[in-house]
Design a protein around this motif. Structure first.
Motif, PDB file in Angstrom:
ATOM      1  N   ARG A  27      10.548   0.907  -6.375  1.00  0.00           N
ATOM      2  CA  ARG A  27      10.048   0.867  -7.753  1.00  0.00           C
ATOM      3  C   ARG A  27       8.542   0.677  -7.779  1.00  0.00           C
ATOM      4  O   ARG A  27       7.839   1.303  -8.568  1.00  0.00           O
ATOM      5  N   LYS A  28       8.039  -0.176  -6.892  1.00  0.00           N
ATOM      6  CA  LYS A  28       6.593  -0.415  -6.820  1.00  0.00           C
ATOM      7  C   LYS A  28       5.869   0.864  -6.403  1.00  0.00           C
ATOM      8  O   LYS A  28       4.838   1.219  -6.984  1.00  0.00           O
ATOM      9  N   LEU A  29       6.401   1.560  -5.418  1.00  0.00           N
ATOM     10  CA  LEU A  29       5.779   2.801  -4.961  1.00  0.00           C
ATOM     11  C   LEU A  29       5.841   3.884  -6.038  1.00  0.00           C
ATOM     12  O   LEU A  29       4.854   4.572  -6.305  1.00  0.00           O
ATOM     13  N   SER A  30       7.009   4.046  -6.651  1.00  0.00           N
ATOM     14  CA  SER A  30       7.154   5.125  -7.630  1.00  0.00           C
ATOM     15  C   SER A  30       6.352   4.863  -8.899  1.00  0.00           C
ATOM     16  O   SER A  30       6.015   5.802  -9.614  1.00  0.00           O
ATOM     17  N   ALA A  31       6.010   3.621  -9.174  1.00  0.00           N
ATOM     18  CA  ALA A  31       5.161   3.325 -10.333  1.00  0.00           C
ATOM     19  C   ALA A  31       3.733   3.814 -10.113  1.00  0.00           C
ATOM     20  O   ALA A  31       3.003   4.047 -11.071  1.00  0.00           O
TER      21      ALA A  31
ATOM     22  N   GLY B 275      13.118   3.578   7.272  1.00  0.00           N
ATOM     23  CA  GLY B 275      12.318   2.553   7.928  1.00  0.00           C
ATOM     24  C   GLY B 275      10.821   2.726   7.788  1.00  0.00           C
ATOM     25  O   GLY B 275      10.056   2.000   8.433  1.00  0.00           O
ATOM     26  N   ASP B 276      10.372   3.660   6.976  1.00  0.00           N
ATOM     27  CA  ASP B 276       8.935   3.849   6.782  1.00  0.00           C
ATOM     28  C   ASP B 276       8.327   2.663   6.034  1.00  0.00           C
ATOM     29  O   ASP B 276       8.982   2.048   5.178  1.00  0.00           O
ATOM     30  N   THR B 277       7.068   2.369   6.328  1.00  0.00           N
ATOM     31  CA  THR B 277       6.343   1.359   5.567  1.00  0.00           C
ATOM     32  C   THR B 277       5.875   1.995   4.261  1.00  0.00           C
ATOM     33  O   THR B 277       5.925   3.226   4.100  1.00  0.00           O
ATOM     34  N   ASP B 278       5.412   1.173   3.348  1.00  0.00           N
ATOM     35  CA  ASP B 278       4.924   1.696   2.070  1.00  0.00           C
ATOM     36  C   ASP B 278       3.791   2.691   2.296  1.00  0.00           C
ATOM     37  O   ASP B 278       3.735   3.745   1.654  1.00  0.00           O
ATOM     38  N   GLU B 279       2.878   2.352   3.192  1.00  0.00           N
ATOM     39  CA  GLU B 279       1.732   3.225   3.481  1.00  0.00           C
ATOM     40  C   GLU B 279       2.183   4.554   4.096  1.00  0.00           C
ATOM     41  O   GLU B 279       1.632   5.603   3.780  1.00  0.00           O
ATOM     42  N   GLU B 280       3.198   4.517   4.935  1.00  0.00           N
ATOM     43  CA  GLU B 280       3.711   5.753   5.532  1.00  0.00           C
ATOM     44  C   GLU B 280       4.367   6.648   4.479  1.00  0.00           C
ATOM     45  O   GLU B 280       4.218   7.876   4.522  1.00  0.00           O
TER      46      GLU B 280
ATOM     47  N   ARG C  58      11.549  10.512  -6.489  1.00  0.00           N
ATOM     48  CA  ARG C  58      12.128   9.161  -6.420  1.00  0.00           C
ATOM     49  C   ARG C  58      13.139   9.073  -5.285  1.00  0.00           C
ATOM     50  O   ARG C  58      13.165   8.089  -4.525  1.00  0.00           O
ATOM     51  N   LEU C  59      13.988  10.105  -5.163  1.00  0.00           N
ATOM     52  CA  LEU C  59      14.979  10.123  -4.083  1.00  0.00           C
ATOM     53  C   LEU C  59      14.297  10.214  -2.718  1.00  0.00           C
ATOM     54  O   LEU C  59      14.732   9.568  -1.762  1.00  0.00           O
TER      55      LEU C  59
ATOM     56  N   GLY D 170      15.627  -5.579  -1.887  1.00  0.00           N
ATOM     57  CA  GLY D 170      14.264  -5.564  -1.352  1.00  0.00           C
ATOM     58  C   GLY D 170      13.709  -4.156  -1.270  1.00  0.00           C
ATOM     59  O   GLY D 170      12.561  -3.895  -1.650  1.00  0.00           O
ATOM     60  N   LEU D 171      14.529  -3.229  -0.775  1.00  0.00           N
ATOM     61  CA  LEU D 171      14.095  -1.830  -0.695  1.00  0.00           C
ATOM     62  C   LEU D 171      13.934  -1.217  -2.082  1.00  0.00           C
ATOM     63  O   LEU D 171      13.020  -0.436  -2.322  1.00  0.00           O
TER      64      LEU D 171
END
Length: 164
Positions: A48-52, A86-91, A76-77, A42-43
């Motif tokens: 992958r979604k964020l780094s794209a 524990g950060d959200t995608d937006e954070e 990426r790291l 899941g993470l």
């Protein structure tokens, strides 16, 4: 006969493969190394979604997911570390933007700071439409036929009468 047909088909197939560009037979390769991947699927999907959507600051036209640059690997790291913390995608996005600026986003956010970036194409299109409308309507007005005055009609009648 069958052997000859198979030989011709094989030769044709080899000719097609040899003449085709390499990109036809290659699938996209992501630069993410196996040692970078998270054990939690899941993470990893979120990473992958964020780094794209994040720009490689070295390559500039590639996402960090596609880039082999050292800075892209570091980003990426960093994304994965923030997700594990524990950060959200937006954070995660906000953190990267605070460090690297809006340029790190492949698709800039819509806000007042970059309003001109988003509005310029619409303003130019609107201006061009108004200019085209004014130009065409001005030409139509200039080309509209005018009624002749009585003196002009008399002069034309006199000229045509003299020619007969």
């Amino acid at each position: 006969m069958l052997v000859r047909t198979l030989a011709i088909l094989l030769a044709a197939l080899l000719l097609i493969v040899a003449s085709a560009p390499a990109s036809v037979f290659v699938t996209p390769a992501f630069a993410v190394n196996p040692d970078e991947m998270l054990s939690d699927p899941g993470l990893e999907t979120r990473a992958r979604k964020l780094s794209a959507g994040l720009r490689c600051l070295v390559c500039q036209n590639e996402s960090i997911d596609d880039s082999n640059a050292d800075l892209a690997k570091d980003l990426r790291l960093l994304v994965r570390e923030r997700l594990k913390a524990g950060d959200t995608d937006e954070e995660v996005i906000d953190y990267l933007v605070s460090r690297y600026g809006e340029f790190v986003l492949l698709r800039p956010r819509f806000d007042w700071a970059n309003l001109a970036l988003w509005a310029t194409p619409m303003v130019v299109l609107l201006f061009g439409g108004v200019l085209a409308f004014v130009t065409v309507s001005g030409r139509r007005k200039r080309q509209a036929p005018q009624d002749l005055s009585a003196a002009e009609e008399a002069a034309i009648a006199k000229i045509t009468a003299d020619r007969r």
